[in-house]
Design a protein around this motif. Structure first.
Motif, PDB file in Angstrom:
ATOM      1  N   THR A  90     -62.414 -22.257   6.229  1.00 38.87           N
ATOM      2  CA  THR A  90     -61.062 -22.723   5.854  1.00 38.87           C
ATOM      3  C   THR A  90     -60.011 -21.651   6.099  1.00 38.87           C
ATOM      4  N   GLU A 108     -63.207 -21.785  -2.388  1.00 36.83           N
ATOM      5  CA  GLU A 108     -62.433 -22.704  -1.557  1.00 36.83           C
ATOM      6  C   GLU A 108     -62.033 -22.088  -0.211  1.00 36.83           C
ATOM      7  N   TYR A 146     -54.779 -30.422  -6.580  1.00 33.39           N
ATOM      8  CA  TYR A 146     -55.762 -29.454  -6.063  1.00 33.39           C
ATOM      9  C   TYR A 146     -55.451 -28.060  -6.600  1.00 33.39           C
ATOM     10  N   LYS A 157     -56.611 -27.479   4.329  1.00 38.30           N
ATOM     11  CA  LYS A 157     -57.621 -28.532   4.224  1.00 38.30           C
ATOM     12  C   LYS A 157     -57.024 -29.937   4.341  1.00 38.30           C
TER      13      LYS A 157
END
Length: 406
Positions: free
Chosen positions: A54, A49, A36, A28
């Motif tokens: 992604t 996530e 993070y 990302k």
């Protein structure tokens, strides 16, 4: 979809989550990766996530490994169950994986991990993963290598998954749609046969009629499809035909089942508008009817010499073209036999009927009766020959006997 239920990963769950979080953060392009990672400490957070394209866009050489790591983390997690998030993960891979082959390996691994999970939810999850595989294979033009080989096994797989009838129909409809979009018409026809064997012609009559009509037209149009009995003998098709729900497609089916080429030509000329509405390619359908007519002529003359002239007359072609048509019929699997170019005849040794019903059973019975009579006539000849051989053997033995006296 090979059988493999276990994924081995090194390290404890928290270490695996931290490693995945760092990898995702880098994908990302997060500026503060450590921060993070510290905020992404649970399996549920990792799943959240990872989706949105992604993880699916990870480099191909790492794609399978990182997803295996994700599946291992989620399988051992207490805050999330793999079967509950499998559909979301699968859809994300199907929609975003840049490598079709890599994405399909990931989905195959997810499917096989779910095989080891008991319960109804696992069956639903496996169905969702399979649908994602269909979507990804369609998007990356890999249907022929991945989905087509398992079409015939789908009913058994549905049974293993515990899917309800409506879910089975939905999956098969998606398979057919994908094959259609890829212009894999003969494979779509195969999917329709499976679908017609699954769909309820009474409770879901409208859908069944639509699929049956499509299969009938597809049979007429697709040169590679020649087994009409596989379609006409299906219970759902017979039920729809009897109830009149097939409409014009039912009339087309009857023409395909019962017509000689001459009768087909007359039918096509009298029903031009109807055939156009159905989407029938009359030229292709006429070629199909020539093949079926040759097979019918062979069935009527099984084991006998059939002159090229007889075949030419039946399918309305020049006698010089008969050899090509016979080769096409043999290649299609409709008959087996030999051609004699000198005598210009065909000797059929096996044939496939368009529909195997009462008339065909009667013909088989008559053929068996003929064979029985022939054997009965041959038996006395064999018996007499055996007796003659025995007598000759006894005579020769007697002549060869020598007596020695002291």
């Amino acid at each position: 979809m090979a059988a493999s239920k276990l994924i081995f990963i090194e390290g404890n769950a928290s270490a695996q989550i931290e490693e995945l979080a760092r990898f995702i953060g880098e994908l990302k392009q997060v500026e503060k990766v450590d921060e993070y990672v510290s905020q992404t400490k649970t399996a549920r957070a990792i799943v959240k996530e990872s989706i949105g394209g992604t993880l699916a866009k990870a480099p191909e050489d790492k794609l399978e490994a990182v997803y295996n790591q994700l599946f291992g983390v989620v399988t051992d997690a207490e805050d999330v169950q793999l079967e509950a998030v499998a559909e979301e993960i699968a859809q994300d891979v199907a929609g975003n994986a840049e490598s079709g082959a890599g994405g399909l390996r990931v989905l195959n691994n997810l499917f096989n991990v779910l095989v080891g999970v008991e319960g109804v939810e696992s069956g639903h999850a496996r169905a969702a993963v399979f649908e994602a595989m269909v979507a990804l294979a369609a998007r990356t033009q890999l249907l022929a290598m991945t989905i087509v080989p398992v079409i015939g096994r789908l009913p058994a797989m549905f049974g293993e998954w515990g899917l309800a009838a409506s879910e089975r129909v939905r999956v098969l409809m998606e398979v057919r749609q994908a094959l259609d979009a890829a212009k894999l018409s003969s494979e779509a026809y195969e999917a329709e046969l499976v679908l017609l064997d699954v769909v309820d012609a009474q409770s879901d009559a409208e859908r069944a009629a639509e699929v049956a009509a499509s299969a009938i037209v597809r049979f007429a149009n697709v040169g590679a499809v020649c087994d009409l009995d596989a379609l006409a003998s299906l219970g759902s098709v017979q039920e729809l035909s009897k109830s009149g729900r097939l409409g014009d497609a039912g009339a087309l089916l009857e023409a395909l089942l019962a017509s000689s080429f001459k009768q087909w030509r007359e039918f096509a000329a009298a029903n031009t508008a109807m055939l156009q509405r159905l989407g029938v390619d009359v030229d292709k359908a006429s070629d199909k009817m020539r093949l079926l007519t040759v097979a019918s002529v062979a069935a009527e003359n099984l084991g006998s010499d059939v002159p090229f002239s007889t075949v030419a007359q039946a399918i309305e072609v020049d006698e010089d073209d008969v050899e090509v048509w016979v080769i096409d019929v043999i290649r299609a699997g409709l008959i087996q036999g030999k051609m004699n170019q000198v005598s210009r005849t065909v000797i059929p040794t096996r044939t496939t009927y368009r529909q195997f019903g009462a008339d065909q059973w009667k013909a088989v019975g008559e053929q068996l009766d003929q064979w029985k009579q022939s054997l009965e006539q041959l038996l006395p000849v064999i018996t007499n020959a055996k007796l003659v051989a025995q007598q000759q053997a006894m005579q020769m033995a007697g002549q060869a006997r020598v007596t020695i006296k002291d």
